[in-house]
Design a protein around this motif. Structure first.
Motif, short mmCIF file in Angstrom:
data_model
loop_
_atom_site.label_atom_id
_atom_site.label_comp_id
_atom_site.label_asym_id
_atom_site.label_seq_id
_atom_site.Cartn_x
_atom_site.Cartn_y
_atom_site.Cartn_z
N VAL A 85 0.17 -1.14 -0.33
CA VAL A 85 -0.20 0.13 -0.16
C VAL A 85 0.77 1.24 -0.20
CG1 VAL A 85 -1.75 1.74 1.39
CG2 VAL A 85 -1.79 -1.47 1.40
N LEU A 86 2.00 1.30 1.03
CA LEU A 86 2.86 2.50 0.34
C LEU A 86 3.51 2.72 -0.90
CD1 LEU A 86 5.03 4.58 2.12
CD2 LEU A 86 6.59 2.33 2.28
N ILE A 87 3.83 0.92 -1.16
CA ILE A 87 4.43 1.69 -2.63
C ILE A 87 3.23 2.19 -3.68
CG2 ILE A 87 5.33 0.14 -4.33
CD1 ILE A 87 6.55 0.16 -1.68
N ALA A 88 1.68 1.46 -3.40
CA ALA A 88 1.11 1.66 -3.93
C ALA A 88 0.76 3.53 -4.36
CB ALA A 88 -0.59 1.29 -3.95
N GLY A 89 0.83 4.30 -3.03
CA GLY A 89 1.58 5.58 -3.13
C GLY A 89 1.73 6.76 -3.61
N THR A 90 3.42 6.31 -3.93
CA THR A 90 4.91 6.72 -4.05
C THR A 90 4.53 6.57 -5.46
OG1 THR A 90 5.56 5.13 -3.24
CG2 THR A 90 5.64 6.76 -2.13
N ILE A 91 3.84 5.36 -6.60
CA ILE A 91 4.48 4.65 -7.25
C ILE A 91 4.11 6.03 -8.64
CG2 ILE A 91 2.31 2.81 -7.99
CD1 ILE A 91 4.30 1.02 -8.69
N THR A 92 3.57 6.77 -7.89
CA THR A 92 3.02 7.44 -8.84
C THR A 92 4.15 8.59 -9.21
OG1 THR A 92 1.60 8.19 -7.81
CG2 THR A 92 0.13 7.03 -8.90
N VAL A 93 4.72 9.17 -8.27
CA VAL A 93 5.46 10.06 -8.24
C VAL A 93 6.33 9.79 -8.56
CG1 VAL A 93 6.05 11.62 -6.54
CG2 VAL A 93 4.37 10.63 -5.77
N PHE A 94 7.59 8.57 -8.57
CA PHE A 94 8.59 7.92 -9.25
C PHE A 94 8.62 7.16 -10.11
CE2 PHE A 94 8.82 9.03 -4.87
CZ PHE A 94 9.70 10.54 -4.47
N PRO A 95 9.33 7.04 -11.13
CA PRO A 95 9.36 5.88 -12.25
C PRO A 95 10.07 4.93 -11.35
CG PRO A 95 11.25 8.04 -12.64
CD PRO A 95 10.62 8.12 -11.15
N PHE A 96 9.44 3.71 -11.74
CA PHE A 96 9.24 2.86 -11.12
C PHE A 96 10.46 1.67 -10.85
CE2 PHE A 96 8.63 -2.22 -10.92
CZ PHE A 96 7.97 -2.32 -10.45
N GLN A 97 12.18 2.26 -11.53
CA GLN A 97 12.90 2.00 -11.50
C GLN A 97 13.51 2.75 -10.36
OE1 GLN A 97 12.19 2.77 -14.15
NE2 GLN A 97 12.64 1.35 -15.68
N ASP A 98 13.31 3.96 -9.92
CA ASP A 98 13.75 4.62 -8.99
C ASP A 98 13.45 3.47 -7.67
OD1 ASP A 98 14.60 6.23 -10.85
OD2 ASP A 98 13.97 8.16 -9.77
N ILE A 99 11.85 3.16 -7.15
CA ILE A 99 11.68 2.52 -6.84
C ILE A 99 12.33 1.25 -6.24
CG2 ILE A 99 9.35 1.57 -5.85
CD1 ILE A 99 7.82 3.89 -6.03
N ILE A 100 12.59 0.86 -7.19
CA ILE A 100 13.31 -0.44 -7.31
C ILE A 100 14.39 0.14 -6.38
CG2 ILE A 100 14.85 -2.01 -8.49
CD1 ILE A 100 12.41 -2.19 -8.50
N GLY A 101 15.44 1.09 -6.62
CA GLY A 101 16.05 1.23 -6.61
C GLY A 101 16.23 1.04 -4.71
N ALA A 102 14.78 2.34 -4.08
CA ALA A 102 14.54 2.88 -2.60
C ALA A 102 14.53 0.89 -2.50
CB ALA A 102 13.57 3.13 -2.96
N TYR A 103 13.60 -0.17 -2.94
CA TYR A 103 13.41 -1.55 -2.16
C TYR A 103 15.22 -1.74 -1.70
CZ TYR A 103 9.19 -1.62 -4.17
OH TYR A 103 7.69 -1.13 -4.92
#
Length: 399
Positions: A85-103
C-alpha cells in the motif's frame, strides 16, 4: 535433508495441509489485488506486473520452505501488505526503477540492523503506536473507496460486502475475502460485466529490472518500508510465534528476509518477510503438534511458489474483472490490517497525540521536497512526541 523429508512425511496431516493451503489462499486473494491495483495506478507494463507478482510469491514461498525446515517452526514467508500500500501511494510519483532502487536501500538497512543488533533499539525509539497509526492513515483510502463504489454498482458492492460479513460471522475456518471474491465473480457474471471471451493468457517469463537511485524515492520509500518490516511485519509474526510457545529466531528472520529480498527486488518485489496473518493461521494447536506444525509452512511455501510460477496465466483473468471488484476486494482485505493497526495505535495510553498526528498526516497524502506522506507521518509524529510525550520515551528506553 533426508531427515527433514522424513519429518515432513511423518507430520503430513489434513490439518497441516489445510492450514498451509488456507494461509496461501489468504495470500492469493486480497493482497494480490492490492499489488495489481498499485501496478495499475503506477502505469506499469504487463511484464513488470507479472515480474512483481512472480517475485513476491516465488521468493516468499522459498522463504517459507527455508525457514520452516531450518528452524522447525511455521515461519510463513510472503510480502508486506502495508508495504504494498505504501508503494501504491508513491509509484505514481517516481519511476519504477527509482522505486526498485529504494527497495535495495530499504533491505540493505534491514540487513545491517539485523546483524548489528540495532533492530531492538529501533523498535524502542520508533514507537509501534506511531508506525501503526501511519499505516492506518496510508490505508484508509481503501476503506473510503469501498463505500464510494456503492454508487457505481449497488448490487455488486452490497452483495460482496454482505458475503464478507456473513462469512466472517459463520465460517471461521474459511477466508472471508475468498468468499467475497467468489460471490463478487458470481455477481458480475449475473450482470454481464465479466466477459471471459476476450481474455488472452500466455506464459510470460519474469524480467530483470535494474535499479536507479534518487534521494526522493529513498526518503519516501526506503525508510518507511524498512520501519514497516521491522516494527510491524517481523514484530507481529515473532509475537505470534512466541505466543504459540516457539523460540522465534528474531535476528534470523530479519537477516534472511532481507537477503531473500535483495535478490527478489531485481524482479520487482517490494519485500520478502515473515507474514503475521499467515503465520497466525499455521500456529494454533488444532493445526497439529508443536513439533509438526512447521509442515504447514512447507505446504504453504509450495502453494505460494506454484502461484508465482503460474502468475502470468492467472493474472489476465483477474485483470478481466471490472475495476470496482479489484478495489472492493482489496479494500475488504485491508479491513483486518486496519483494525489491528488502529487497536495497536490507540489502545494504550502512550504516544496518543503523536499517533494521531501520524494518522492524519498519513491520511493527508501530503508530498513536498520529493518526500511523500508515510515518512512525513513518522517524522512529524516523532516531532510531536518529543515535544508533548517525552516522558513516554523515558519509560520505554530508560533515558
Amino acid at each position: 535433508m533426508n531427515n527433514s523429508w522424513k519429518q515432513i512425511r511423518s507430520n503430513l496431516t489434513n490439518q497441516t495441509f489445510s492450514a498451509g493451503l488456507v494461509a496461501a489462499i489468504f495470500g492469493f486473494t486480497g493482497p494480490a489485488l492490492i499489488v495489481i491495483d498499485a501496478a495499475n495506478s503506477g502505469g506499469l507494463s504487463h511484464n513488470e506486473l507479472i515480474s512483481w507478482i512472480f517475485s513476491i510469491y516465488v521468493f516468499g514461498g522459498l522463504f517459507s520452505l527455508f525457514m520452516s525446515i531450518k528452524y522447525r517452526q511455521p515461519i510463513i514467508g510472503a510480502y508486506s501488505i502495508a508495504g504494498a500500500v505504501l508503494i501504491a501511494g508513491t509509484i505514481t510519483v517516481f519511476p519504477f526503477q527509482d522505486i526498485i532502487g529504494a527497495y535495495v536501500i530499504a533491505h540493505t538497512l534491514v540487513f545491517i540492523f539485523s546483524i548489528t543488533g540495532l533492530v531492538d533499539k529501533i523498535m524502542k525509539y520508533i514507537p509501534t503506536e506511531i508506525v501503526m497509526a501511519m499505516i492506518v492513515g496510508v490505508l484508509i483510502h481503501f476503506a473510503i473507496e469501498m463505500i464510494q463504489v456503492i454508487e457505481v454498482s449497488p448490487f455488486i458492492t452490497l452483495t460482496t460486502i454482505t458475503a464478507f460479513l456473513l462469512s466472517t460471522r459463520l465460517l471461521k475456518k474459511v477466508s472471508p475475502v475468498l468468499i467475497a471474491l467468489i460471490v463478487a465473480i458470481i455477481a458480475i457474471s449475473i450482470t454481464g460485466d465479466f466477459q471471459l471471451a476476450g481474455i488472452e493468457s500466455s506464459f510470460v517469463l519474469p524480467s530483470l529490472i535494474f535499479p536507479t537511485f534518487s534521494w526522493g524515492a529513498i526518503l519516501s520509500v526506503s525508510i518507511p518500508l524498512a520501519l514497516i518490516i521491522i516494527c510491524v511485519e517481523n514484530a507481529q509474526a515473532i509475537s505470534i510465534l512466541k505466543g504459540a510457545g516457539y523460540q522465534a529466531p528474531n535476528k534470523a528472520i530479519s537477516r534472511n528476509g532481507s537477503l531473500f529480498s535483495l535478490v527478489a527486488v531485481f524482479f520487482g518485489a517490494h519485500s520478502i518477510n515473515v507474514a503475521g496473518p499467515m503465520t497466525a493461521i499455521c500456529t494454533p494447536e488444532e493445526v497439529g503438534t508443536k513439533e509438526g506444525r512447521f509442515t504447514a509452512g512447507v505446504f504453504n511455501g509450495v502453494f505460494m511458489i506454484t502461484f508465482g510460477l503460474l502468475s502470468s496465466l492467472i493474472i489476465p483473468f483477474i485483470l478481466a474483472m471490472p475495476g470496482l471488484i479489484l478495489t472492493l476486494i482489496a479494500s475488504l482485505a485491508m479491513l483486518g490490517v486496519m483494525m489491528t493497526a488502529l487497536k495497536s495505535a490507540f489502545s494504550s495510553n502512550s504516544f496518543q497525540m503523536s499517533a494521531f498526528f501520524a494518522l492524519i498526516i498519513g491520511m493527508s497524502g501530503i508530498s513536498f521536497y520529493n518526500i511523500s506522506a508515510p515518512l512525513w507521518a513518522i517524522l512529524g509524529s516523532l516531532f510531536v512526541a518529543f515535544i508533548v510525550e517525552k516522558e513516554h520515551f523515558v519509560k520505554r528506553v530508560y533515558l
